[in-house]
Design an enzyme around this catalytic site. Structure first.
Site, PDB file in Angstrom:
ATOM      1  N   GLY A 114       0.818  -1.213   0.000  1.00 48.42           N
ATOM      2  CA  GLY A 114       0.000   0.000   0.000  1.00 48.42           C
ATOM      3  C   GLY A 114       0.848   1.258   0.000  1.00 48.42           C
TER       4      GLY A 114
ATOM      5  CG  ASP B 217      -0.949   5.372  -5.874  1.00 50.76           C
ATOM      6  OD1 ASP B 217      -1.389   6.066  -4.937  1.00 50.76           O
ATOM      7  OD2 ASP B 217      -1.220   4.155  -6.011  1.00 50.76           O
TER       8      ASP B 217
ATOM      9  CE1 TYR C 151      -8.120   1.326  -5.671  1.00 46.13           C
ATOM     10  CE2 TYR C 151      -8.545   0.816  -7.985  1.00 46.13           C
ATOM     11  CZ  TYR C 151      -8.187   1.721  -7.001  1.00 46.13           C
ATOM     12  OH  TYR C 151      -7.898   3.004  -7.350  1.00 46.13           O
TER      13      TYR C 151
HETATM   14  P1  ADP Z   1       1.539  -1.396  -4.221  1.00 49.57           P
HETATM   15  O1  ADP Z   1       0.670  -0.997  -3.082  1.00 49.57           O
HETATM   16  O2  ADP Z   1       2.887  -1.813  -3.730  1.00 49.57           O
HETATM   17  O3  ADP Z   1       1.583  -0.401  -5.317  1.00 49.57           O
HETATM   18  P2  ADP Z   1       0.292  -2.976  -6.290  1.00 49.57           P
HETATM   19  O4  ADP Z   1      -0.459  -4.256  -6.239  1.00 49.57           O
HETATM   20  O5  ADP Z   1      -0.364  -1.769  -6.829  1.00 49.57           O
HETATM   21  O6  ADP Z   1       0.855  -2.727  -4.812  1.00 49.57           O
HETATM   22  O7  ADP Z   1       1.611  -3.168  -7.172  1.00 49.57           O
HETATM   23  C1  ADP Z   1       2.504  -4.219  -6.917  1.00 49.57           C
HETATM   24  C2  ADP Z   1       2.992  -4.788  -8.239  1.00 49.57           C
HETATM   25  O8  ADP Z   1       3.866  -3.835  -8.880  1.00 49.57           O
HETATM   26  C3  ADP Z   1       3.844  -6.032  -8.067  1.00 49.57           C
HETATM   27  O9  ADP Z   1       3.045  -7.188  -8.004  1.00 49.57           O
HETATM   28  C4  ADP Z   1       4.703  -6.009  -9.309  1.00 49.57           C
HETATM   29  O10 ADP Z   1       3.994  -6.526 -10.412  1.00 49.57           O
HETATM   30  C5  ADP Z   1       4.915  -4.515  -9.537  1.00 49.57           C
HETATM   31  N1  ADP Z   1       6.183  -4.077  -8.908  1.00 49.57           N
HETATM   32  C6  ADP Z   1       6.339  -3.167  -7.928  1.00 49.57           C
HETATM   33  N2  ADP Z   1       7.647  -3.020  -7.597  1.00 49.57           N
HETATM   34  C7  ADP Z   1       8.338  -3.862  -8.393  1.00 49.57           C
HETATM   35  C8  ADP Z   1       9.733  -4.180  -8.537  1.00 49.57           C
HETATM   36  N3  ADP Z   1      10.667  -3.600  -7.774  1.00 49.57           N
HETATM   37  N4  ADP Z   1      10.076  -5.096  -9.460  1.00 49.57           N
HETATM   38  C9  ADP Z   1       9.130  -5.685 -10.230  1.00 49.57           C
HETATM   39  N5  ADP Z   1       7.820  -5.434 -10.150  1.00 49.57           N
HETATM   40  C10 ADP Z   1       7.411  -4.539  -9.235  1.00 49.57           C
HETATM   41 MG    MG Z   2      -0.047   0.242  -6.495  1.00 52.45          MG
END
Ligand code: ADP
Ligand code: MG
Length: 382
Positions: A126, A174, A226
């Site tokens: 999050g 975001d 969501y």
């Molecule tokens: P958050 O709250 O962290 O934004 P989301 O579900 O929106 O959660 O996004 C998470 C997704 O973003 C991960 O499952 C992946 O697909 C991608 N992601 C985020 N950071 C990385 C990273 N460092 N390397 C690869 N993919 C990433």
């Molecule tokens: Mg996200």
């Protein structure tokens, strides 16, 4: 370049066989208040945190897009720049590749690229690891393509990338904060007009700190809750004959509720309308320098997200209760919910007690041990 940038540049050089053209980065964020309001054209008040996604990138002579994430070892992707499209590729690479797609989609001539990603934003907590990766990649791509894109426009493109390529129907909050944040300041954003204002958040001067409690309970935005909330508020707006729930003011709430036969829809509406008002109240308190007054608004926001919008979970509720019980002026879940983080506004002399209390509460509740950090508003993408 800071030490972490240089470290990533070295990793890139070892992996690719040539130095990168540069390293770009974008931060994660917490949202002080204004949750589940951005896709109703409402108000949000996020700020960037210290954790960042870094992207080292270099131009290739062919038309390939090769992406590696240090957080996804043994899962490198090798794509054709010209083959990027809606929902292509799938999986984690949709996030960085989506940024490349979005720039191509407005006509930018994107070259082939090698991309190596390293992020300290915890994934799925999050704290917006997704926008951090997309925004850092978008900056890198624009630089390698030698185009200047206005940061707000780039934020909107990054949102499109997440919507269209990653398939997540998120709002622009975001990406806006990742692109536009300034150290020491929160970003007050009106999502409809895209009017934005940077507001100083003098926490330290008021003897306060913002603790972020990562419950280590993980959500996945792809799991549908969501999208479900989003569909519901859009349905309510149609029923009420407004463009978005932003158009219902607090004084019109009772009348609007009376036109919704479904009690669930009434609760969802009540959250969005009262939350928008809480953002405005928080902004007024912040402008007046009354940061302590924000505490009760955080509490009301949490209760509304828990009871009316129904996106909290016991690990979040327990952390909020424990933080306040140990002296926090207010606390609430932040981010989309179903896990992730709580923020707590804490007098600095209560920080240790709050940290202990949330650890104890997690243990008593049978939740994973939380991770507690103290955050001050950090800089946006560069
Ligand atoms: P958050 O709250 O962290 O934004 P989301 O579900 O929106 O959660 O996004 C998470 C997704 O973003 C991960 O499952 C992946 O697909 C991608 N992601 C985020 N950071 C990385 C990273 N460092 N390397 C690869 N993919 C990433
Ligand atoms: Mg996200």
């Amino acid at each position: 370049m800071d030490a972490a940038d240089e470290n990533l540049a070295r990793i890139f050089t070892n992996a690719v066989g040539a130095a990168p053209d540069g390293v770009w980065s974008a931060p994660g964020r917490v949202n002080l208040i204004g949750e589940h309001t951005d896709y109703s054209d409402g108000y949000v008040l996020p700020f960037a945190i210290a954790a960042r996604a870094r992207v080292a990138a270099g131009v290739r002579r062919d038309r390939r897009l090769r992406i590696r994430s240090l957080q996804r070892p043994h899962d490198d992707v090798d794509l054709e720049v010209d083959a990027l499209a809606d929902a292509t590729p799938r999986g984690w690479a949709a996030y960085p590749a989506g940024a490349v797609w979005a720039l191509r989609d407005i006509g930018v001539d994107v070259p082939g690229m090698d991309v190596v990603i390293d992020s300290s934003v915890p994934i799925g907590a999050g704290l917006s690891s997704s926008a951090a990766v997309i925004c850092a990649t978008a900056l890198a791509t624009a630089a390698l393509a030698r185009v200047e894109v206005d940061p707000l426009q780039l934020a909107l493109l990054c949102r499109r990338a997440e919507n269209v390529v990653a398939g997540v129907p998120c709002g622009v909050m975001d990406h806006a904060v990742a692109m536009l944040a300034r150290a020491g300041q929160a970003l007050f954003l009106d999502v409809r007009s895209l009017r934005l204002e940077h507001l100083w958040l003098p926490l330290q001067e008021r003897g306060l700190a913002l603790a972020v409690v990562d419950t280590n309970v993980r959500h996945s935005l792809a799991d549908g809750s969501y999208a479900d909330r989003r569909r519901t508020v859009e349905q309510i707006a149609r029923t009420l004959g407004v463009t978005a729930l932003r158009d219902i003011r607090i004084g019109e709430l009772d009348e609007a509720e009376s036109r919704l036969p479904d009690p669930l829809q009434r609760r969802r509406l009540r959250h969005v309308v009262t939350e928008n008002q809480r953002v405005l109240d928080t902004v007024a308190d912040v402008r007046a320098g009354n940061l302590a007054e924000v505490g009760p608004l955080l509490m009301q926001s949490h209760e509304s997200l828990r009871d009316d919008f129904e996106v909290s979970v016991p690990a979040l509720d327990d952390a909020v209760a424990a933080a306040v019980g140990a002296g926090a002026l207010g606390a609430r879940m932040t981010g989309a919910g179903f896990g992730g983080c709580v923020i707590a506004l804490v007098p600095v002399d209560r920080l240790e007690a709050v940290e202990r209390a949330v650890q104890d509460a997690a243990e008593a509740g049978g939740h994973p041990p939380p991770t507690v950090t103290v955050e001050a508003p950090a800089d946006g993408a560069h």
